[in-house]
Design a protein around this motif. Structure first.
Motif, PDB file in Angstrom:
ATOM      1  N   ALA A 263      44.400  58.928  33.288  1.00  0.00           N
ATOM      2  CA  ALA A 263      45.743  59.487  33.065  1.00  0.00           C
ATOM      3  C   ALA A 263      46.702  58.457  32.470  1.00  0.00           C
ATOM      4  N   ILE A 264      46.599  57.201  32.910  1.00  0.00           N
ATOM      5  CA  ILE A 264      47.551  56.173  32.486  1.00  0.00           C
ATOM      6  C   ILE A 264      47.073  55.407  31.251  1.00  0.00           C
ATOM      7  N   CYS A 265      45.777  55.112  31.220  1.00  0.00           N
ATOM      8  CA  CYS A 265      45.246  54.291  30.118  1.00  0.00           C
ATOM      9  C   CYS A 265      44.784  55.121  28.916  1.00  0.00           C
ATOM     10  N   LYS A 266      44.404  56.382  29.162  1.00  0.00           N
ATOM     11  CA  LYS A 266      43.963  57.250  28.063  1.00  0.00           C
ATOM     12  C   LYS A 266      44.623  58.628  28.180  1.00  0.00           C
ATOM     13  N   PRO A 267      45.962  58.661  28.130  1.00  0.00           N
ATOM     14  CA  PRO A 267      46.674  59.929  28.392  1.00  0.00           C
ATOM     15  C   PRO A 267      46.374  61.055  27.404  1.00  0.00           C
ATOM     16  N   LEU A 268      46.095  60.712  26.137  1.00  0.00           N
ATOM     17  CA  LEU A 268      45.836  61.747  25.124  1.00  0.00           C
ATOM     18  C   LEU A 268      44.503  62.453  25.354  1.00  0.00           C
TER      19      LEU A 268
ATOM     20  N   SER B  82      39.721  48.931  38.934  1.00  0.00           N
ATOM     21  CA  SER B  82      40.431  50.078  38.345  1.00  0.00           C
ATOM     22  C   SER B  82      41.942  49.902  38.432  1.00  0.00           C
ATOM     23  N   TYR B  83      42.424  49.558  39.622  1.00  0.00           N
ATOM     24  CA  TYR B  83      43.868  49.436  39.809  1.00  0.00           C
ATOM     25  C   TYR B  83      44.442  48.194  39.119  1.00  0.00           C
ATOM     26  N   THR B  84      43.628  47.160  38.949  1.00  0.00           N
ATOM     27  CA  THR B  84      44.087  45.985  38.198  1.00  0.00           C
ATOM     28  C   THR B  84      44.315  46.346  36.740  1.00  0.00           C
ATOM     29  N   VAL B  85      43.344  47.072  36.147  1.00  0.00           N
ATOM     30  CA  VAL B  85      43.483  47.527  34.757  1.00  0.00           C
ATOM     31  C   VAL B  85      44.697  48.438  34.618  1.00  0.00           C
ATOM     32  N   ILE B  86      44.883  49.331  35.585  1.00  0.00           N
ATOM     33  CA  ILE B  86      46.019  50.262  35.543  1.00  0.00           C
ATOM     34  C   ILE B  86      47.340  49.497  35.642  1.00  0.00           C
ATOM     35  N   LEU B  87      47.405  48.537  36.561  1.00  0.00           N
ATOM     36  CA  LEU B  87      48.636  47.757  36.738  1.00  0.00           C
ATOM     37  C   LEU B  87      48.994  46.976  35.477  1.00  0.00           C
ATOM     38  N   ILE B  88      47.992  46.414  34.823  1.00  0.00           N
ATOM     39  CA  ILE B  88      48.235  45.689  33.563  1.00  0.00           C
ATOM     40  C   ILE B  88      48.779  46.640  32.506  1.00  0.00           C
ATOM     41  N   THR B  89      48.201  47.842  32.434  1.00  0.00           N
ATOM     42  CA  THR B  89      48.661  48.848  31.468  1.00  0.00           C
ATOM     43  C   THR B  89      50.090  49.282  31.765  1.00  0.00           C
ATOM     44  N   VAL B  90      50.400  49.501  33.042  1.00  0.00           N
ATOM     45  CA  VAL B  90      51.748  49.930  33.438  1.00  0.00           C
ATOM     46  C   VAL B  90      52.778  48.848  33.130  1.00  0.00           C
TER      47      VAL B  90
ATOM     48  N   ARG C 142      53.661  48.871  29.475  1.00  0.00           N
ATOM     49  CA  ARG C 142      54.470  50.034  29.072  1.00  0.00           C
ATOM     50  C   ARG C 142      55.635  50.174  30.047  1.00  0.00           C
ATOM     51  N   SER C 143      56.757  49.687  29.674  1.00  0.00           N
ATOM     52  CA  SER C 143      57.925  49.703  30.568  1.00  0.00           C
ATOM     53  C   SER C 143      58.825  50.912  30.318  1.00  0.00           C
ATOM     54  N   SER C 144      58.251  51.980  29.802  1.00  0.00           N
ATOM     55  CA  SER C 144      59.034  53.176  29.509  1.00  0.00           C
ATOM     56  C   SER C 144      59.315  53.958  30.782  1.00  0.00           C
ATOM     57  N   ALA C 145      60.196  54.944  30.658  1.00  0.00           N
ATOM     58  CA  ALA C 145      60.571  55.772  31.825  1.00  0.00           C
ATOM     59  C   ALA C 145      59.387  56.601  32.320  1.00  0.00           C
ATOM     60  N   SER C 146      58.450  56.930  31.406  1.00  0.00           N
ATOM     61  CA  SER C 146      57.304  57.748  31.797  1.00  0.00           C
ATOM     62  C   SER C 146      56.363  57.004  32.751  1.00  0.00           C
ATOM     63  N   MET C 147      56.463  55.671  32.746  1.00  0.00           N
ATOM     64  CA  MET C 147      55.614  54.865  33.617  1.00  0.00           C
ATOM     65  C   MET C 147      56.153  54.770  35.038  1.00  0.00           C
ATOM     66  N   ALA C 148      57.416  55.177  35.237  1.00  0.00           N
ATOM     67  CA  ALA C 148      58.006  55.114  36.590  1.00  0.00           C
ATOM     68  C   ALA C 148      57.237  56.018  37.547  1.00  0.00           C
ATOM     69  N   LYS C 149      56.888  57.217  37.079  1.00  0.00           N
ATOM     70  CA  LYS C 149      56.112  58.156  37.885  1.00  0.00           C
ATOM     71  C   LYS C 149      54.724  57.584  38.172  1.00  0.00           C
TER      72      LYS C 149
ATOM     73  N   ARG D  59      53.904  54.434  38.391  1.00  0.00           N
ATOM     74  CA  ARG D  59      54.035  53.365  39.382  1.00  0.00           C
ATOM     75  C   ARG D  59      54.138  53.931  40.792  1.00  0.00           C
ATOM     76  N   SER D  60      54.927  55.001  40.931  1.00  0.00           N
ATOM     77  CA  SER D  60      55.101  55.630  42.240  1.00  0.00           C
ATOM     78  C   SER D  60      53.781  56.184  42.764  1.00  0.00           C
ATOM     79  N   THR D  61      53.056  56.899  41.893  1.00  0.00           N
ATOM     80  CA  THR D  61      51.756  57.465  42.275  1.00  0.00           C
ATOM     81  C   THR D  61      50.765  56.368  42.598  1.00  0.00           C
ATOM     82  N   LEU D  62      50.797  55.316  41.784  1.00  0.00           N
ATOM     83  CA  LEU D  62      49.884  54.196  41.961  1.00  0.00           C
ATOM     84  C   LEU D  62      50.112  53.498  43.296  1.00  0.00           C
ATOM     85  N   THR D  63      51.365  53.335  43.676  1.00  0.00           N
ATOM     86  CA  THR D  63      51.707  52.703  44.956  1.00  0.00           C
ATOM     87  C   THR D  63      51.122  53.497  46.126  1.00  0.00           C
TER      88      THR D  63
END
Length: 324
Positions: A125-130, A217-225, A228-235, A237-241
């Motif tokens: 969802a985060i690394c390959k959203p398309l 998995s979560y390390t790769v996701i955290l690096i990707t997040v 990407r410091s956009s507003a779409s990444m806020a959600k 981050r919350s889900t990831l936490t």
């Protein structure tokens, strides 16, 4: 002497959480309320996900399955433990003891793999959203859930294979509130050092491999997040936490019990309570408090049932007036 050696243990005595008779009623009330909260919280998540079309997505499908597994994890031993608070002699038959060993490893093994599947879902969802909906199709989600149960079944079958043929002819007291495999094997009439090593190796391999996959998995996701410091990444981050918190709460006790060889029985007992009671009750809280979609869906479900209740009450009043 030979007669004693060949006599077979037909039941085990569970020493429970506490030897204090004064504490038993208090523990009965506390754990009854906790178990009820587990059932209500997880059933609420399943009901919310299945009834709200907006939540018919891979992430919530896997979350609903996690809630079902959490109910199973809490139910394999908790009802027996609660009932035992009311009796002085806490016994369990040999077959029921093996059943508890079978189910605890089935459910916990399945949950480990399911948590890895949920991490993979967040990675896509985060690394390959398309490509998310293409990769995480409904068919793939069902396969992931089936794989989690299959791995759990293979794991518990291998664990049970170490135990089922062990001779039990003497001590029969298990210092826990359920038949925990390492404690039961120690009661066998033969040297179980090799068997204990195999049990630890089996559980340790599944726990550590799942945990390492989750860390990667979560390390790769955290690096990707972070990139990407956009507003779409806020959600995201919350889900990831929420996901990382649940993983830590579940894997911490499991790894400590089965991988760390020097833990004491009292520590094991506390940790067993943690992953059979507190993790299943914390999962719904963590996922709902940090998830706006879940909270909105639950409010919608609440308003729907309140309206249904009000309509039902109005119909009953009308019928009552007509009969008068």
């Amino acid at each position: 002497m030979n007669e004693t050696n060949h006599s077979r243990v037909t039941e085990f005595v569970l020493l429970g959480l506490s030897n204090s008779q004064e504490l038993q009623p208090f523990l009965f009330v506390i754990f009854s309320l906790l178990y009820l909260a587990i059932l209500l919280g997880n059933f609420l998540i399943i009901l919310t996900v299945t009834t709200d079309s907006h939540l018919h997505t891979p992430m919530y499908f896997l979350l609903a399955n996690l809630s079902f597994v959490d109910i199973c994890v809490a139910s394999f031993a908790t009802p027996k433990m609660i009932a035992d608070f009311l009796v002085e002699q806490k016994t369990i038959s040999f077959d029921a003891c093996l059943a508890q060993i079978f189910f605890v490893h089935l459910f916990t093994g399945s949950e480990m793999v399911l948590l890895v599947s949920m991490a993979y879902d967040r990675y896509v969802a985060i690394c390959k959203p398309l490509h998310y909906m293409t990769i995480m199709s409904h068919r793939v989600c069902i396969i992931l859930v089936l794989i989690s149960w299959l791995v759990g079944f293979i794991h518990t079958t291998s664990q049970l294979a170490f135990t089922i043929n062990l001779p039990f002819c003497g001590p029969n007291q298990v210092d826990s509130f359920f038949c925990d495999l390492p404690l039961v094997t120690k009661l066998a009439c033969i040297d179980t050092y090799v068997v204990s090593l195999l049990i630890v190796a089996d559980s340790g391999f599944l726990s550590m491999s799942s945990f390492l996959l989750l860390v990667v998995s979560y390390t790769v996701i955290l690096i990707t997040v972070r990139k990407r410091s956009s507003a779409s990444m806020a959600k995201a981050r919350s889900t990831l936490t929420a996901h990382v918190t649940v993983v830590t709460l579940f894997f911490g006790p499991c790894i400590f019990i089965y991988v760390w060889p020097f833990s004491s029985y009292s520590v094991d007992k506390v940790l067993a309570v943690f992953y059979t009671i507190f993790t299943p009750i914390l999962n719904p809280i963590i996922y709902t408090l940090r998830n706006k979609e879940m909270k909105a869906a639950m409010l919608k479900l609440k308003s729907r049932y309140l309206k249904f209740g009000q309509v039902s009450a109005a119909i009953r009043n009308v019928l009552f007036l007509e009969t008068k």
